[in-house]
Design a protein around this motif. Sequence first.
Motif, mmCIF file in Angstrom:
data_model
loop_
_atom_site.group_PDB
_atom_site.id
_atom_site.type_symbol
_atom_site.label_atom_id
_atom_site.label_comp_id
_atom_site.label_asym_id
_atom_site.label_seq_id
_atom_site.Cartn_x
_atom_site.Cartn_y
_atom_site.Cartn_z
ATOM 1 N N ALA A 403 0.750 -1.181 0.069
ATOM 2 C CA ALA A 403 0.107 0.057 0.100
ATOM 3 C C ALA A 403 0.922 1.241 -0.194
ATOM 4 N N VAL A 404 2.032 1.344 0.676
ATOM 5 C CA VAL A 404 2.860 2.307 0.484
ATOM 6 C C VAL A 404 3.648 2.578 -0.599
ATOM 7 N N TYR A 405 4.086 1.298 -1.378
ATOM 8 C CA TYR A 405 4.945 1.461 -2.337
ATOM 9 C C TYR A 405 4.143 1.623 -3.734
ATOM 10 N N LYS A 406 3.010 0.504 -3.911
ATOM 11 C CA LYS A 406 2.056 0.467 -5.023
ATOM 12 C C LYS A 406 1.199 1.452 -5.078
ATOM 13 N N ARG A 407 0.289 1.256 -4.121
ATOM 14 C CA ARG A 407 -0.842 2.212 -3.991
ATOM 15 C C ARG A 407 -0.297 3.806 -3.743
ATOM 16 N N GLY A 408 0.640 4.084 -3.342
ATOM 17 C CA GLY A 408 1.131 5.176 -3.352
ATOM 18 C C GLY A 408 1.420 5.783 -5.072
ATOM 19 N N ALA A 409 2.085 4.740 -5.465
ATOM 20 C CA ALA A 409 2.431 5.111 -7.142
ATOM 21 C C ALA A 409 1.141 5.403 -7.899
ATOM 22 N N LEU A 410 0.052 4.512 -7.517
ATOM 23 C CA LEU A 410 -1.300 4.968 -8.196
ATOM 24 C C LEU A 410 -1.697 6.383 -7.848
ATOM 25 N N ALA A 411 -1.480 6.924 -6.737
ATOM 26 C CA ALA A 411 -2.118 8.079 -6.161
ATOM 27 C C ALA A 411 -1.167 9.336 -7.086
ATOM 28 N N VAL A 412 0.114 8.977 -7.253
ATOM 29 C CA VAL A 412 0.960 9.696 -7.893
ATOM 30 C C VAL A 412 0.370 10.043 -9.402
ATOM 31 N N HIS A 413 0.241 8.673 -10.065
ATOM 32 C CA HIS A 413 -0.361 8.680 -11.254
ATOM 33 C C HIS A 413 -1.604 9.387 -11.495
ATOM 34 N N ALA A 414 -2.664 8.939 -10.372
ATOM 35 C CA ALA A 414 -4.112 9.505 -10.384
ATOM 36 C C ALA A 414 -3.979 11.005 -10.823
ATOM 37 N N LEU A 415 -2.998 11.699 -9.691
ATOM 38 C CA LEU A 415 -2.778 13.213 -9.521
ATOM 39 C C LEU A 415 -2.328 13.485 -11.115
ATOM 40 N N ARG A 416 -1.386 12.968 -11.812
ATOM 41 C CA ARG A 416 -1.138 13.232 -13.136
ATOM 42 C C ARG A 416 -2.195 13.284 -13.975
ATOM 43 N N ARG A 417 -3.177 12.317 -13.889
ATOM 44 C CA ARG A 417 -4.408 12.085 -14.968
ATOM 45 C C ARG A 417 -5.343 13.363 -14.562
ATOM 46 N N THR A 418 -5.413 13.779 -13.236
ATOM 47 C CA THR A 418 -6.401 14.541 -12.913
ATOM 48 C C THR A 418 -6.081 16.035 -13.398
ATOM 49 N N VAL A 419 -4.773 16.460 -13.082
ATOM 50 C CA VAL A 419 -4.316 17.802 -13.403
ATOM 51 C C VAL A 419 -3.545 17.969 -14.858
ATOM 52 N N GLY A 420 -3.321 16.927 -15.491
ATOM 53 C CA GLY A 420 -2.452 17.038 -16.817
ATOM 54 C C GLY A 420 -1.225 17.047 -16.680
ATOM 55 N N ASP A 421 -0.481 16.594 -17.583
ATOM 56 C CA ASP A 421 1.043 16.670 -17.537
ATOM 57 C C ASP A 421 1.744 17.797 -17.138
ATOM 58 N N ASP A 422 1.404 18.911 -17.694
ATOM 59 C CA ASP A 422 1.983 20.108 -17.658
ATOM 60 C C ASP A 422 1.805 20.505 -15.994
ATOM 61 N N ALA A 423 0.701 20.669 -15.546
ATOM 62 C CA ALA A 423 0.804 20.779 -14.088
ATOM 63 C C ALA A 423 1.419 19.717 -13.061
ATOM 64 N N PHE A 424 1.278 18.600 -13.553
ATOM 65 C CA PHE A 424 1.932 17.528 -12.689
ATOM 66 C C PHE A 424 3.363 17.704 -12.464
ATOM 67 N N PHE A 461 -6.691 13.126 -2.768
ATOM 68 C CA PHE A 461 -5.621 12.186 -2.448
ATOM 69 C C PHE A 461 -6.192 11.374 -1.422
ATOM 70 N N ASP A 462 -7.351 11.791 -0.813
ATOM 71 C CA ASP A 462 -8.244 10.824 0.289
ATOM 72 C C ASP A 462 -8.541 9.569 -0.392
ATOM 73 N N ALA A 463 -9.183 9.650 -1.629
ATOM 74 C CA ALA A 463 -9.833 8.592 -2.115
ATOM 75 C C ALA A 463 -8.477 7.640 -2.563
ATOM 76 N N TRP A 464 -7.297 8.075 -3.048
ATOM 77 C CA TRP A 464 -6.329 7.003 -3.757
ATOM 78 C C TRP A 464 -5.236 6.711 -2.376
ATOM 79 N N LEU A 465 -5.211 7.422 -1.316
ATOM 80 C CA LEU A 465 -4.410 7.198 -0.351
ATOM 81 C C LEU A 465 -4.962 6.283 0.828
ATOM 82 N N VAL A 466 -6.193 6.683 1.169
ATOM 83 C CA VAL A 466 -6.787 5.932 2.445
ATOM 84 C C VAL A 466 -8.109 5.723 2.168
ATOM 85 N N GLY A 467 -8.710 5.805 1.322
ATOM 86 C CA GLY A 467 -10.007 5.241 1.074
ATOM 87 C C GLY A 467 -10.190 3.997 0.822
ATOM 88 N N GLY A 468 -11.288 3.279 1.538
ATOM 89 C CA GLY A 468 -11.278 1.851 1.701
ATOM 90 C C GLY A 468 -11.842 1.029 0.302
#
Length: 474
Positions: A403-424, A461-468
């Motif tokens: 959860a720390v490694y891979k779910r953490g990486a998912l959250a990073v990519h979800a941020l990228r998808r949400t804000v776009g590459d330039d903002a990310f 961040f809440d959904a991708w990092l701690v949501g159940g």
Amino acid sequence: MVLTGRTSARRGPAAVVAALTCAIALVTVGCTGDDEGGFRPGAADAGDPYVPGRGNGGYDVTHYGLDVRYDPATDRLTGRATISATATQDLSRFNLDLAGLDVGAVTVGGARAEHRRDDGELVVTPPDGLPRGQPFTVAVEYAGVPAPVADGALGAGGFLHTDDGAIALGQPDSAATWFPVNDHPSDKASYDIAVTVPDGLAALSNGVPGPKRSADGWTTWRWAERQPMASYLTTLVIGDYRVTTGTHAGRPMVTAVPSSEPAGGAAAVSLARTGAIVDFLATRFGPYPFESYGGIVVADPRIGYALETQSRPVYGPGFFLDDRPNPAVVAHELAHQWFGDSVSLSHWRDIWLNEGFASYAEWLWEEHDGGRTAQRAFEAQYATTDWSQPSVDPGRAAMFGNAVYKRGALAVHALRRTVGDDAFFRILRAWTAERRDGNATTEDLIVLAERVSGRQLRSLFDAWLVGGTAPALP
């Protein structure tokens, strides 16, 4: 940090959003009442439940000067630590973390200080109180047979005697097994390290190499890490190594593999890609934050992990089995130089800030190196993730879990998808620039990401990092 084999401990439902955004302050006040004149002892604990008893309060260290001598034949280490610090309160006494070594003498400001041992603590009482804001210097002479960490969350760590020398390594703690230290990442400092060993052995550590000196059958190796470094990122590797020294981008590059490793073997080939990988990561994360590069491969099978020891990661032998190069682990540990080393966590509950970004860097490098795209890696990981395990505050038993490694990486990519590459990528570069050489929390990242992107991101961040439950794909 990467483990060659990793399991995730189970725990209950994810923490609520408030648990995510709450920053836990480092304890800097004494744990007893005021002493005479208002001076009081510094805290004997940093207040971090992931490492009870580690770290101390009442002062801030700025520099460690370490001069140690190690004899593999007897496994005996002798040392002198000169520690520069500033009192953060009116300080009557203070603690340093030190495990299992005997202390001969302690001075504060050149004057002999009283000292005593309390389990893994060295308790120092200077002849006079130290007013808040006053710089002071502590010198500690010590010796003994150093020992491993007894309860390492990661596995074998601390000071490990090997067939040809020793390895000092480990996370979340290891430093106190070979020098007195404020052993918590919230108190970073620069280092000068001199290591004297029998002629013919290498003595490798962090930072820029200095001149070597030999006399009477002993050689002193010198290293300097001028950027602030968390104590768990220090390392000492002594033994029969083939050391390669050169430069990259005008900075020293030092790599080492066991002399038993073939010159063209997988370990050496993997380390040889360090410069290219750093250069690629710098295009994504911003300028490389330190004055030297490198890596060390060790042969001891007890080291079942790789660790991002500052400027010079250490890799266990399991990453290069069957003589297969492994640039992915090199990319992971080098990404930590930005995420975890230069920008360090304030409290271990936020370890995903280190591991999530470093795991994501593996996806970036894989795509750059002709493999899967980051999007394909994201999709594959999303499909197999256990969403009941939180990335933030996973508990000590699960601090190195998926959860720390891979779910953490998912959250990073979800941020990228949400804000776009330039903002990310602007978010990533702002993070590494604004927080360089310092410490940070998950809340700090959320605030910065919202400011740079101009969007509300807390629920993401809440959904991708701690949501159940599995969040909707962005």
